[in-house]
Design an enzyme around this catalytic site. Structure first.
Site, PDB file in Angstrom:
ATOM      1  N   PHE A 102       0.867  -1.173   0.000  1.00  0.00           N
ATOM      2  CA  PHE A 102       0.000   0.000   0.000  1.00  0.00           C
ATOM      3  C   PHE A 102       0.906   1.225   0.000  1.00  0.00           C
ATOM      4  O   PHE A 102       1.682   1.436   0.942  1.00  0.00           O
ATOM      5  CB  PHE A 102      -0.897  -0.013   1.238  1.00  0.00           C
ATOM      6  CG  PHE A 102      -1.757   1.216   1.413  1.00  0.00           C
ATOM      7  CD1 PHE A 102      -2.808   1.477   0.550  1.00  0.00           C
ATOM      8  CD2 PHE A 102      -1.529   2.096   2.465  1.00  0.00           C
ATOM      9  CE1 PHE A 102      -3.615   2.597   0.718  1.00  0.00           C
ATOM     10  CE2 PHE A 102      -2.326   3.215   2.644  1.00  0.00           C
ATOM     11  CZ  PHE A 102      -3.375   3.466   1.770  1.00  0.00           C
ATOM     12  N   GLN A 173     -12.426  -1.756  -2.076  1.00  0.00           N
ATOM     13  CA  GLN A 173     -12.747  -2.606  -3.226  1.00  0.00           C
ATOM     14  C   GLN A 173     -14.092  -2.273  -3.857  1.00  0.00           C
ATOM     15  O   GLN A 173     -14.444  -2.840  -4.894  1.00  0.00           O
ATOM     16  CB  GLN A 173     -12.732  -4.086  -2.810  1.00  0.00           C
ATOM     17  CG  GLN A 173     -11.348  -4.612  -2.448  1.00  0.00           C
ATOM     18  CD  GLN A 173     -10.411  -4.661  -3.646  1.00  0.00           C
ATOM     19  OE1 GLN A 173     -10.400  -3.767  -4.490  1.00  0.00           O
ATOM     20  NE2 GLN A 173      -9.612  -5.704  -3.724  1.00  0.00           N
ATOM     21  N   GLY A 256      -9.728   4.263  10.631  1.00  0.00           N
ATOM     22  CA  GLY A 256     -10.985   3.536  10.415  1.00  0.00           C
ATOM     23  C   GLY A 256     -10.892   2.085  10.846  1.00  0.00           C
ATOM     24  O   GLY A 256     -11.841   1.519  11.408  1.00  0.00           O
ATOM     25  N   ASP A 257      -9.750   1.468  10.596  1.00  0.00           N
ATOM     26  CA  ASP A 257      -9.557   0.080  11.027  1.00  0.00           C
ATOM     27  C   ASP A 257      -9.562  -0.014  12.549  1.00  0.00           C
ATOM     28  O   ASP A 257     -10.124  -0.956  13.127  1.00  0.00           O
ATOM     29  CB  ASP A 257      -8.239  -0.462  10.478  1.00  0.00           C
ATOM     30  CG  ASP A 257      -8.213  -0.537   8.963  1.00  0.00           C
ATOM     31  OD1 ASP A 257      -9.295  -0.662   8.356  1.00  0.00           O
ATOM     32  OD2 ASP A 257      -7.117  -0.466   8.378  1.00  0.00           O
TER      33      ASP A 257
END
Length: 327
Positions: A102, A173, A256-257
């Site tokens: 990433f 995704q 967010g995770d």
């Protein structure tokens, strides 16, 4: 409660651009963009949505099961995850591909431009969730996070077939999914996670109106950045939880995770949704203050103080007993 977390494992290359992306974009030339941004910082960190969420759950002593594909370079990362409470026995390790990458650049307004290289994640469809459940015991919840789309659909179908509740978290995704795929991933989910942009994209991809989508899921949780989070259900008014403020933002990647880790931990402890979301917001702010998605430390007293200052004394005292065993 045992949570299986599916999705990506990745290495993050995080850069900082000391300017604003918006100032470099020319509206009339957006169809022919050719830009480079000179970054003044680079951090190489562990990441991937499944690994990040599992890491947070591990710190909270939930013993999460990580179900994902990693590469030939996974050994050190594997040791790190296990040391932080993550069960990696269900990770598929490729014999030829490297772990996903990433690459993300953040500007001074906390806007991000990123590229993701799948690498070993391309082998994720070879993972058999049913076989893993038979070997390790059926989990109480399966989070289906961003992964190879075929794997996401496969895990969702398998979880529903086995009667395991699903937390749908398609995130990055969504842009790759067609209408049928998007509908299959979220239909029947107990929890649905998106950010504000993804919420709009999900409605576009599914072709469903908001109320129709809500009728097909349990609770739709939308993270709103500095505005906090909303929890929407078809049978109740939307609940809004403010974010825990900070003036020490170091890097938004992984916030967010971390919210998902805190929220799912709260639900695993049978907390009310509002209380679970408050813990999620506390973890999200903790991650905002560190560079990298798994570099933060969970200090119970710090989390309780943050919750006390934002949500009040009663909220903090309600959360305190469960965090007493977290170190």
């Amino acid at each position: 409660m045992r949570i299986a977390v599916t999705g990506s494992i990745a290495t993050d290359h995080l850069m900082v651009f000391p300017g604003r992306f918006a100032e470099q974009l020319i509206k009339e030339q957006l169809e022919r963009v050719s830009l480079s941004f000179l970054a003044n910082q680079l951090e190489v960190r562990r990441g991937g949505v499944a690994a990040n969420i599992a890491f947070g759950l591990g710190l909270l002593r939930l013993d999460p099961l990580l179900v994902a594909a990693a590469g030939i370079d996974f050994a050190d990362y594997d040791t790190w995850l296990q040391a932080n409470g993550v069960d990696t026995s269900a990770v598929r390790v490729s014999s030829r591909l490297h772990t996903a990458r990433f690459v993300c650049t953040t500007d001074e307004d906390q806007n991000q431009i990123a590229t993701f290289y799948a690498g070993a994640m391309a082998e994720a469809p070879r993972i058999d969730l049913a076989a893993i459940a038979a070997r390790t015991g059926k989990p109480d919840l399966v989070l289906v996070g961003a992964d190879d789309p075929a794997a996401m659909l496969q895990h969702t179908t398998t979880a529903h077939r086995l009667g395991i509740p699903v937390a749908a978290d398609p995130s990055q995704q969504l842009a790759r999914l067609d209408q049928e795929q998007a509908r299959r991933l979220v239909d029947g989910a107990k929890w649905l996670f998106t950010n504000e942009y993804e919420a709009a994209l999900l409605l576009e991809r599914t072709g469903w109106k908001e109320q129709h989508l809500l009728s097909r899921v349990g609770t739709w949780i939308t993270t709103l950045g500095a505005a906090g989070v909303s929890l929407a259900r078809s049978s109740a008014p939307t609940l809004r939880i403010p974010a825990i403020p900070t003036d020490k933002i170091a890097d938004p990647t992984g916030a967010g995770d971390a919210f998902r880790s805190g929220f799912l931990a709260g639900t695993a402890w049978n907390w009310p949704q509002e209380q679970a979301a408050q813990l999620g917001c506390a973890l999200a702010t903790t991650v905002l203050e560190s560079v990298g998605t798994q570099e933060y430390k969970l200090i119970p007293s710090d989390l309780i103080t943050r919750i006390d200052q934002t949500y009040g004394h009663d909220a903090a005292r309600a959360i305190e007993p469960q965090l007493a065993g977290v170190s």
